[in-house]
Design a protein around this motif. Structure first.
Motif, PDB file in Angstrom:
ATOM      1  N   GLY A  52     -12.191  11.478  -1.837  1.00 16.08           N
ATOM      2  CA  GLY A  52     -11.886  10.088  -1.462  1.00 16.08           C
ATOM      3  C   GLY A  52     -11.427   9.773  -0.280  1.00 16.08           C
ATOM      4  N   PRO A  53     -11.319   8.520  -0.209  1.00 18.88           N
ATOM      5  CA  PRO A  53     -10.585   7.989   1.467  1.00 18.88           C
ATOM      6  C   PRO A  53      -9.410   8.408   1.525  1.00 18.88           C
ATOM      7  CG  PRO A  53     -10.832   6.242  -0.419  1.00 18.88           C
ATOM      8  CD  PRO A  53     -11.390   7.331  -0.975  1.00 18.88           C
ATOM      9  N   GLN A  54      -8.854   8.571   2.982  1.00 21.30           N
ATOM     10  CA  GLN A  54      -7.602   8.737   3.327  1.00 21.30           C
ATOM     11  C   GLN A  54      -6.756   8.048   2.657  1.00 21.30           C
ATOM     12  OE1 GLN A  54      -7.832   8.854   7.585  1.00 21.30           O
ATOM     13  NE2 GLN A  54      -8.185  10.885   7.945  1.00 21.30           N
ATOM     14  N   ILE A  55      -5.556   8.516   2.343  1.00 19.60           N
ATOM     15  CA  ILE A  55      -4.567   7.963   1.735  1.00 19.60           C
ATOM     16  C   ILE A  55      -3.475   7.648   2.696  1.00 19.60           C
ATOM     17  CG2 ILE A  55      -2.549   7.963   0.042  1.00 19.60           C
ATOM     18  CD1 ILE A  55      -4.147  10.366  -1.332  1.00 19.60           C
ATOM     19  N   GLU A  56      -3.449   6.182   3.227  1.00 17.93           N
ATOM     20  CA  GLU A  56      -2.789   5.937   4.348  1.00 17.93           C
ATOM     21  C   GLU A  56      -1.209   6.094   4.147  1.00 17.93           C
ATOM     22  OE1 GLU A  56      -3.933   5.652   7.506  1.00 17.93           O
ATOM     23  OE2 GLU A  56      -6.070   5.475   6.733  1.00 17.93           O
ATOM     24  N   ALA A  57      -0.806   5.799   2.910  1.00 17.69           N
ATOM     25  CA  ALA A  57       0.418   6.160   2.437  1.00 17.69           C
ATOM     26  C   ALA A  57       1.351   7.336   2.646  1.00 17.69           C
ATOM     27  CB  ALA A  57       0.764   5.602   1.151  1.00 17.69           C
ATOM     28  N   PHE A  58       0.319   8.438   3.158  1.00 16.65           N
ATOM     29  CA  PHE A  58       0.681   9.848   3.173  1.00 16.65           C
ATOM     30  C   PHE A  58       0.528  10.163   4.566  1.00 16.65           C
ATOM     31  CE2 PHE A  58      -0.290  11.664  -1.356  1.00 16.65           C
ATOM     32  CZ  PHE A  58       0.817  10.792  -1.949  1.00 16.65           C
ATOM     33  N   SER A  59       0.829   9.293   5.522  1.00 13.36           N
ATOM     34  CA  SER A  59       0.648   9.454   6.931  1.00 13.36           C
ATOM     35  C   SER A  59       1.420  10.601   7.533  1.00 13.36           C
ATOM     36  CB  SER A  59       0.418   8.170   7.832  1.00 13.36           C
ATOM     37  OG  SER A  59       1.536   7.639   7.741  1.00 13.36           O
TER      38      SER A  59
END
Length: 190
Positions: free
Chosen positions: A52-59
């Protein structure tokens, strides 16, 4: 187990374009050599996956992408499916290193019957033809080298290891080591 994993992955694959056409997804299809370390189980595995797409919350942990994955042995031996997080570290514009870590479920043999006599035919068959996994739920670790043939098509060589590492279980832990090649098809926006 095999039909449940295939049904779940099919549902995710079919719904993914509808759910997130504005984010990048990748469908993968590949083949691996099975049980490289012990050579007890034979036959290549056919693999399917969806990233899936990158999980921005896990930056804070380098913005991973979620994945689901299935690996099916062509000799009807140990199959497994899993889910976890994958990272993408660029080496060049088209070449990247992709480590991944998650959990998997396998339908393999946990252990031999220790109460059976040493000369029991079933005990001997299992000990000589099956990897003894120790547990059905195991860690899934992957290291891939991915090359972008185009904006949509990728090819990767990868190694994977499934094991409980004496953390998710104790005792038997023969694990599985597979290596192979996979092709990917990307859609959505980057």
């Amino acid at each position: 187990m095999k039909s449940c994993v295939l049904a779940a992955m099919g549902a995710v694959i079919l719904s993914a374009p509808v759910l997130a056409a504005d984010h990048e997804w990748e469908f993968r299809l590949g083949v691996t050599a099975h049980d490289l370390s012990d050579h007890v189980e034979d036959g290549p595995n056919i693999t399917v996956g969806l990233v899936g797409p990158q999980i921005e919350a896990f930056s804070l942990i380098w913005t991973p992408r979620p994945y689901v994955y299935g690996s099916f042995n062509t000799n009807e031996l140990t199959n497994f499916g899993g889910a976890g997080l994958e990272w993408d570290f660029n080496i060049t514009e088209r070449l990247s290193f992709q480590p991944a870590f998650g959990l998997s479920y396998n339908d393999g043999v946990r252990d031999i019957d220790r109460n059976a006599p040493p000369n029991d035919p079933n005990r001997i068959r299992l000990a000589t033809t099956r990897s003894l996994m120790g547990e059905h739920i195991l860690f899934h670790t992957t290291f891939g080298l991915n090359y972008e043939l185009s904006d949509q098509i990728t090819v990767a060589a990868y190694y994977e290891h499934i094991s409980h590492g004496q953390i998710l279980g104790s005792g038997r832990n023969q694990a599985l080591d597979n290596a192979g090649i996979r092709f990917g098809y990307r859609w959505g926006q980057r």
